[in-house]
Design a protein around this motif. Structure first.
Motif, mmCIF file in Angstrom:
data_model
loop_
_atom_site.group_PDB
_atom_site.id
_atom_site.type_symbol
_atom_site.label_atom_id
_atom_site.label_comp_id
_atom_site.label_asym_id
_atom_site.label_seq_id
_atom_site.Cartn_x
_atom_site.Cartn_y
_atom_site.Cartn_z
ATOM 1 N N CYS A 149 4.003 -15.660 53.625
ATOM 2 C CA CYS A 149 5.069 -15.162 53.143
ATOM 3 C C CYS A 149 6.174 -16.156 53.299
ATOM 4 N N TRP A 150 6.241 -16.768 54.317
ATOM 5 C CA TRP A 150 7.221 -17.946 54.699
ATOM 6 C C TRP A 150 7.107 -19.127 53.788
ATOM 7 N N THR A 151 5.939 -19.613 53.768
ATOM 8 C CA THR A 151 5.844 -20.478 52.644
ATOM 9 C C THR A 151 5.959 -20.289 51.208
ATOM 10 N N ILE A 152 5.399 -18.918 50.892
ATOM 11 C CA ILE A 152 5.899 -19.012 49.414
ATOM 12 C C ILE A 152 7.658 -18.805 49.037
ATOM 13 N N SER A 153 8.101 -18.278 50.088
ATOM 14 C CA SER A 153 9.584 -18.201 50.278
ATOM 15 C C SER A 153 10.287 -19.404 49.906
ATOM 16 N N TYR A 154 9.794 -20.487 50.884
ATOM 17 C CA TYR A 154 10.462 -21.720 50.784
ATOM 18 C C TYR A 154 10.133 -22.401 49.799
ATOM 19 N N ASP A 155 8.797 -22.380 49.493
ATOM 20 C CA ASP A 155 8.472 -23.228 48.288
ATOM 21 C C ASP A 155 8.905 -22.756 46.928
ATOM 22 N N THR A 156 9.227 -21.339 46.686
ATOM 23 C CA THR A 156 10.230 -20.832 45.717
ATOM 24 C C THR A 156 11.374 -21.446 45.600
ATOM 25 N N ILE A 157 12.100 -21.668 46.778
ATOM 26 C CA ILE A 157 13.554 -22.155 46.740
ATOM 27 C C ILE A 157 13.307 -23.752 46.423
ATOM 28 N N TYR A 158 12.313 -24.298 46.537
ATOM 29 C CA TYR A 158 11.852 -25.724 46.206
ATOM 30 C C TYR A 158 11.530 -25.896 44.807
ATOM 31 N N ALA A 159 10.924 -24.806 44.416
ATOM 32 C CA ALA A 159 10.621 -24.747 42.887
ATOM 33 C C ALA A 159 11.648 -24.595 42.014
ATOM 34 N N LEU A 160 12.751 -24.223 42.434
ATOM 35 C CA LEU A 160 13.968 -23.928 41.544
ATOM 36 C C LEU A 160 14.502 -25.258 41.156
ATOM 37 N N ALA A 161 14.357 -26.283 41.767
ATOM 38 C CA ALA A 161 14.913 -27.493 41.544
ATOM 39 C C ALA A 161 13.956 -28.178 40.257
ATOM 40 N N ASP A 162 12.775 -27.824 40.124
ATOM 41 C CA ASP A 162 12.134 -28.229 38.910
ATOM 42 C C ASP A 162 11.880 -27.178 37.812
ATOM 43 N N LEU A 163 12.574 -25.998 37.871
ATOM 44 C CA LEU A 163 12.943 -24.936 37.095
ATOM 45 C C LEU A 163 12.681 -25.415 35.539
ATOM 46 N N SER A 164 13.639 -26.163 35.154
ATOM 47 C CA SER A 164 13.729 -26.407 33.734
ATOM 48 C C SER A 164 12.800 -27.209 33.251
ATOM 49 N N ASP A 165 12.284 -28.215 34.237
ATOM 50 C CA ASP A 165 11.054 -29.098 33.755
ATOM 51 C C ASP A 165 9.761 -28.388 33.690
ATOM 52 N N ASP A 166 9.690 -27.373 34.546
ATOM 53 C CA ASP A 166 8.515 -26.643 34.590
ATOM 54 C C ASP A 166 8.268 -25.689 33.525
ATOM 55 N N ILE A 167 9.650 -25.149 32.885
ATOM 56 C CA ILE A 167 9.549 -24.257 31.643
ATOM 57 C C ILE A 167 9.330 -25.156 30.425
ATOM 58 N N ARG A 168 9.776 -26.362 30.482
ATOM 59 C CA ARG A 168 9.612 -27.337 29.141
ATOM 60 C C ARG A 168 8.063 -27.634 29.083
ATOM 61 N N MET A 169 7.382 -27.848 30.232
ATOM 62 C CA MET A 169 6.071 -28.241 30.278
ATOM 63 C C MET A 169 5.160 -27.198 30.647
ATOM 64 N N ASP A 170 5.656 -25.951 30.567
ATOM 65 C CA ASP A 170 4.614 -24.486 30.952
ATOM 66 C C ASP A 170 3.991 -24.829 32.119
ATOM 67 N N ILE A 171 4.445 -25.373 33.228
ATOM 68 C CA ILE A 171 3.905 -25.177 34.666
ATOM 69 C C ILE A 171 4.261 -24.122 35.242
ATOM 70 N N LYS A 172 3.445 -23.089 35.876
ATOM 71 C CA LYS A 172 3.486 -22.114 36.577
ATOM 72 C C LYS A 172 4.196 -22.362 37.827
ATOM 73 N N SER A 173 5.320 -21.411 38.201
ATOM 74 C CA SER A 173 5.682 -21.319 39.505
ATOM 75 C C SER A 173 6.133 -19.994 39.933
ATOM 76 N N SER A 174 6.419 -19.736 41.238
ATOM 77 C CA SER A 174 6.738 -18.269 41.597
ATOM 78 C C SER A 174 8.438 -18.322 41.181
ATOM 79 N N ALA A 175 9.234 -19.544 40.856
ATOM 80 C CA ALA A 175 10.626 -19.605 40.588
ATOM 81 C C ALA A 175 10.745 -18.903 39.060
ATOM 82 N N ARG A 176 9.598 -19.261 38.424
ATOM 83 C CA ARG A 176 9.622 -18.799 36.868
ATOM 84 C C ARG A 176 8.950 -17.491 36.925
ATOM 85 N N LEU A 177 8.178 -17.003 37.761
ATOM 86 C CA LEU A 177 7.638 -15.849 37.755
ATOM 87 C C LEU A 177 8.859 -14.736 38.163
ATOM 88 N N PHE A 178 9.530 -14.976 39.135
ATOM 89 C CA PHE A 178 10.486 -13.995 39.619
ATOM 90 C C PHE A 178 11.783 -13.877 38.731
#
Length: 239
Positions: free
Chosen positions: A178-207
């Motif tokens: 739970c700890w890892t998923i939470s801090y890596d979700t915060i980390y994934a927010l930095a790549d959110l726009s790129d992930d959406i553009r390239m259709d890369i999955k992440s918890s930041a997108r999911l949530f």
């Protein structure tokens, strides 16, 4: 010549100690709790910690190289990762594969110092490290696999010291996940726009818009799990 080894250092992320600690801390939690009441000698303690610390450092660097091999064609289009050695062309895949082989052999040697139960579990760790980069393409919450991989040292610690994986080990493991998923979700927010553009999955997108609430829930679950562990082991108020 430092300029020649610098790309390899960055490929293995040895220029950043914090992510190594993020794997090392949960493993040390497992080692400390699993050895409670075992009355191990100082020599035995030093040996088991040495093997696990080296194994964790090597496993983390191995995971980074595997990740970069799989993601090299994606990383070059992401602002944060476009300067990684494989994405930028500083290193070739063949060179990365040599590093994977060397790191894999070191990990294998470390695992040989453990009992057969923990040794067999080490192959699951390798599988989890390898699955995570692929999960980003197909699974809505790849951070789940990252959490499973990052904290597998807890399971191996119990297997190595107790030759079993009791309920408390799984509770500690779930808490750390739970700890890892939470801090890596915060980390994934930095790549959110790129992930959406390239259709890369992440918890930041999911949530989505509820990302802060989900991060808070995950942190609460982590703390609840650690509280339960404290009660199970009858740890004092300092814990």
């Amino acid at each position: 010549n430092y300029s020649k080894i610098d790309p390899y250092i960055r490929l293995m992320r040895l220029d950043s100690i914090i992510p190594i600690l993020l794997l090392l801390w949960p493993t040390c939690w497992g080692l400390l709790l699993a050895s409670k009441n075992l009355n191990l000698s100082l020599t035995a303690n030093i040996k088991i910690y040495f093997v696990f610390i080296i194994g964790i450092i090597v496993s983390r660097t191995l995971g980074c190289v595997i990740n970069d091999v799989f993601d090299r064609n994606i990383d070059k289009h992401v602002f944060r990762t476009k300067h990684r050695p494989l994405a930028s062309g500083e290193l070739k895949v063949k060179q990365a594969l040599y590093i994977i082989f060397i790191l894999g052999m070191i990990d294998f040697i470390c695992a040989m110092f453990l009992n057969s139960y923990a040794f067999n579990l080490s192959f699951i760790a390798l599988l989890l490290l390898s699955v995570y980069p692929l999960a980003k393409r197909f699974f809505s919450c790849p951070q789940f696999f990252l959490g499973a991989a990052f904290n597998w040292g807890i399971i191996m610690a119990y297997a190595s010291l107790q030759n079993q994986v009791p309920l408390e080990a799984w509770i500690l493991y779930a808490s750390a996940m739970c700890w890892t998923i939470s801090y890596d979700t915060i980390y994934a927010l930095a790549d959110l726009s790129d992930d959406i553009r390239m259709d890369i999955k992440s918890s930041a997108r999911l949530f989505g818009n509820k990302v802060v609430k989900y991060i808070g829930l995950l942190e609460l679950l982590m703390l609840t799990g650690l509280l339960i562990i404290g009660l199970m082991y009858k740890l004092n108020i300092l814990y």
